[in-house]
Scaffold this motif. Structure first.
Motif, PDB file in Angstrom:
ATOM      1  N   ALA A  17      11.460  -9.784  17.327  1.00 32.08           N
ATOM      2  CA  ALA A  17      10.343  -9.547  16.602  1.00 32.08           C
ATOM      3  C   ALA A  17       9.107 -10.396  17.456  1.00 32.08           C
ATOM      4  CB  ALA A  17      10.271 -10.127  15.269  1.00 32.08           C
ATOM      5  N   TRP A  18       7.899  -9.728  17.821  1.00 38.60           N
ATOM      6  CA  TRP A  18       7.101 -10.373  18.508  1.00 38.60           C
ATOM      7  C   TRP A  18       5.760 -10.301  17.480  1.00 38.60           C
ATOM      8  CZ3 TRP A  18       6.435  -7.609  23.977  1.00 38.60           C
ATOM      9  CH2 TRP A  18       7.641  -7.895  24.681  1.00 38.60           C
ATOM     10  N   LYS A  19       4.746 -11.349  17.866  1.00 37.66           N
ATOM     11  CA  LYS A  19       3.651 -11.607  16.950  1.00 37.66           C
ATOM     12  C   LYS A  19       2.413 -11.517  17.887  1.00 37.66           C
ATOM     13  CE  LYS A  19       5.225 -12.985  13.117  1.00 37.66           C
ATOM     14  NZ  LYS A  19       5.105 -12.115  11.690  1.00 37.66           N
TER      15      LYS A  19
ATOM     16  N   LYS B 202       6.358 -14.691  35.034  1.00 39.99           N
ATOM     17  CA  LYS B 202       5.021 -14.582  34.838  1.00 39.99           C
ATOM     18  C   LYS B 202       4.504 -13.539  35.876  1.00 39.99           C
ATOM     19  CE  LYS B 202       0.436 -16.648  35.185  1.00 39.99           C
ATOM     20  NZ  LYS B 202      -0.321 -17.785  35.386  1.00 39.99           N
ATOM     21  N   GLY B 203       3.960 -12.429  35.374  1.00 38.19           N
ATOM     22  CA  GLY B 203       3.454 -11.313  36.296  1.00 38.19           C
ATOM     23  C   GLY B 203       4.290 -10.303  36.504  1.00 38.19           C
TER      24      GLY B 203
ATOM     25  N   GLU C 174       7.249 -16.688  25.510  1.00 35.85           N
ATOM     26  CA  GLU C 174       6.355 -16.273  26.317  1.00 35.85           C
ATOM     27  C   GLU C 174       5.248 -15.435  25.883  1.00 35.85           C
ATOM     28  OE1 GLU C 174       9.550 -15.948  26.965  1.00 35.85           O
ATOM     29  OE2 GLU C 174       9.800 -17.250  28.694  1.00 35.85           O
ATOM     30  N   THR C 175       4.094 -15.304  26.716  1.00 36.58           N
ATOM     31  CA  THR C 175       3.201 -14.160  26.214  1.00 36.58           C
ATOM     32  C   THR C 175       3.169 -13.029  26.940  1.00 36.58           C
ATOM     33  OG1 THR C 175       1.655 -15.810  25.512  1.00 36.58           O
ATOM     34  CG2 THR C 175       0.694 -13.729  26.108  1.00 36.58           C
TER      35      THR C 175
ATOM     36  N   THR D 297       3.812  -6.306  30.544  1.00 37.04           N
ATOM     37  CA  THR D 297       3.673  -7.487  31.692  1.00 37.04           C
ATOM     38  C   THR D 297       3.752  -8.973  31.254  1.00 37.04           C
ATOM     39  OG1 THR D 297       2.465  -5.983  33.079  1.00 37.04           O
ATOM     40  CG2 THR D 297       2.500  -8.157  33.760  1.00 37.04           C
ATOM     41  N   LEU D 298       4.645  -9.783  31.713  1.00 39.74           N
ATOM     42  CA  LEU D 298       4.741 -11.213  31.224  1.00 39.74           C
ATOM     43  C   LEU D 298       3.587 -12.036  31.923  1.00 39.74           C
ATOM     44  CD1 LEU D 298       8.546 -12.018  31.324  1.00 39.74           C
ATOM     45  CD2 LEU D 298       7.273 -11.685  29.280  1.00 39.74           C
TER      46      LEU D 298
END
Length: 114
Positions: A110-112, A55-56, A34-35, A48-49
């Motif tokens: 870990a997020w990019k 989402k949201g 997800e972003t 916030t997703l």
């Protein structure tokens, strides 16, 4: 001449604004794909997703603690449980963790940066 000065001044201010952005701000790709968007909200940074089943949904709030490190709360969107959260940034990577029992049990991702 005045027009050229106005355009130059506007460009300088826009560039300075981007340079002053905190490293945590922006869009991040989570381990699950997800972003998550992170932006200022008051004196904190809200997470916030932006994509996926949740989402949201706001899933966290962090405060800068210096040196690319952040502390706050993070919520698992699947079960709505909230944990003590930490984040640390190194380049375009961020280690995000949530802990319970005073840090006795933690889970990290870990997020990019996108």
């Amino acid at each position: 001449m005045k027009r050229l000065f106005a355009i130059t001044l506007a460009t300088v201010f826009l560039s300075a604004g981007a340079a002053l952005a905190d490293p945590i701000e922006g869009n991040w790709k989570t381990e699950s794909g997800e972003t998550a968007g992170i932006a200022k909200c008051g004196g904190s940074f809200c997470i916030t997703l932006k994509t996926g089943a949740h989402k949201g949904k706001q899933i966290g709030q962090m405060q800068a603690s210096g040196g690319g490190k952040y502390k706050g709360k993070i919520t698992d969107p699947a079960d709505d449980k909230t944990y003590s959260g930490k984040a640390s940034i190194s380049g375009s990577s961020m280690k995000m963790s949530g802990c319970v029992f005073g840090g006795l049990i933690c889970k990290s991702q870990a997020w990019k940066k996108q």
